[in-house]
Design an enzyme around this catalytic site. Structure first.
Site, PDB file in Angstrom:
ATOM      1  N   SER A 142       0.643  -1.368   0.053  1.00 53.96           N
ATOM      2  CA  SER A 142      -0.496   0.124  -0.080  1.00 53.96           C
ATOM      3  C   SER A 142       0.591   1.117   0.374  1.00 53.96           C
ATOM      4  O   SER A 142       1.992   1.054   0.267  1.00 53.96           O
ATOM      5  CB  SER A 142      -0.671   0.253   1.298  1.00 53.96           C
ATOM      6  N   TYR A 155      -1.838  -0.362  10.341  1.00 58.60           N
ATOM      7  CA  TYR A 155      -1.598  -1.135   8.822  1.00 58.60           C
ATOM      8  C   TYR A 155      -0.863  -0.830   7.906  1.00 58.60           C
ATOM      9  O   TYR A 155      -0.122  -1.603   7.464  1.00 58.60           O
ATOM     10  CB  TYR A 155      -2.796  -0.430   8.209  1.00 58.60           C
TER      11      TYR A 155
END
Length: 251
Positions: A142, A155
């Site tokens: 990401s 995350y």
């Protein structure tokens, strides 16, 4: 587009979103694709869609948050046609929590699916891929790995770790002719990201993006297919940012 004819792939977390579109795009290029998800109804729907479009797909219902589940998924894919060529580590379970609100069970589940599961899958794929022919592994990271947002300590940490895993695995597995790369998508509208999106936030993201729009699952899937394809046979240890330019610009 038929540059993957005869290759066998497994896409984890392919019941919807980026994973489903990646499975679809791989099949459109000629690969036989194992569609993995935890929910049988998602797997069946994705496999039916791919077959209706003329692609070759089969279902692999497995929990990739455990070593045994990952190994079983890879082994099932390899047994389908007697070979294994492409692994796409897409599965994730995500919750955003501010530092004071981080819960142990939430973090453990995120790590099991999105970090440990990737390592176990790479381990299983290494055993399943032909040592002479090799193969390709693509990990879905990401842009949060390089540019974090609020409430994303766990995350962002996991996705940063995916980049480290990618580079280390590429260094170790190159001798086995296995390429390992990552893609770093920005915010992409999917069923899974819907809970963290709203019109105001999307408008701000679009305004900050040089390409003037949000990414799509097709944008990400096409990048994954390139990294998995023979066209990228000398590309390894890379993290391809697919974000319309937003991460490394300031407009």
């Amino acid at each position: 587009m038929q540059d993957m004819q005869g290759l066998v792939a497994l896409v984890t977390g392919a019941g919807n979103g980026i994973g489903r579109e990646t499975a679809r795009q791989l099949a459109a290029r000629g690969a036989t694709v194992g569609v993995n998800d935890l929910k049988p109804e998602f797997v069946d729907a994705a496999v039916d869609m791919i077959r209706a479009e003329g692609g070759d797909a089969f279902g692999v219902v497995a929990n990739v948050s455990t070593r045994e589940g990952v190994q079983g998924a890879v082994q099932a894919a390899a047994a389908h046609k007697g070979r294994f060529d492409i692994l796409v580590n897409n599965a994730a379970w995500v919750r955003y929590q501010a530092v004071p609100d981080i819960q142990a069970d939430t973090m453990d589940r995120m790590l099991d699916v999105g970090f440990k599961g990737v390592i176990w899958a790479i381990q299983a794929a290494t055993e399943a891929m032909d040592p002479e022919r090799g193969g390709a592994i693509v990990n879905v990271a990401s842009t949060a790995a390089v540019r974090s947002t609020l409430n994303s300590v766990v995350y962002s940490g996991i996705k940063s770790g995916i980049l480290g895993i990618t580079r280390a695995a590429a260094a170790e597995l190159g001798a086995r002719h296995i390429r390992v790369n990552a893609v770093c998508p920005s915010a992409v509208p999917t069923e899974g990201t819907q809970r963290n999106r709203n019109a105001d936030r999307d408008a701000k993201r679009i305004a900050a993006t040089p390409m003037g729009r949000l990414g799509t699952v097709t944008d990400i899937a096409q990048a994954i297919c390139y990294l998995a394809s023979p066209q990228a046979e000398f590309v390894t240890a890379q993290a391809l940012v697919v974000d319309g330019g937003v991460t490394f610009t300031n407009i």
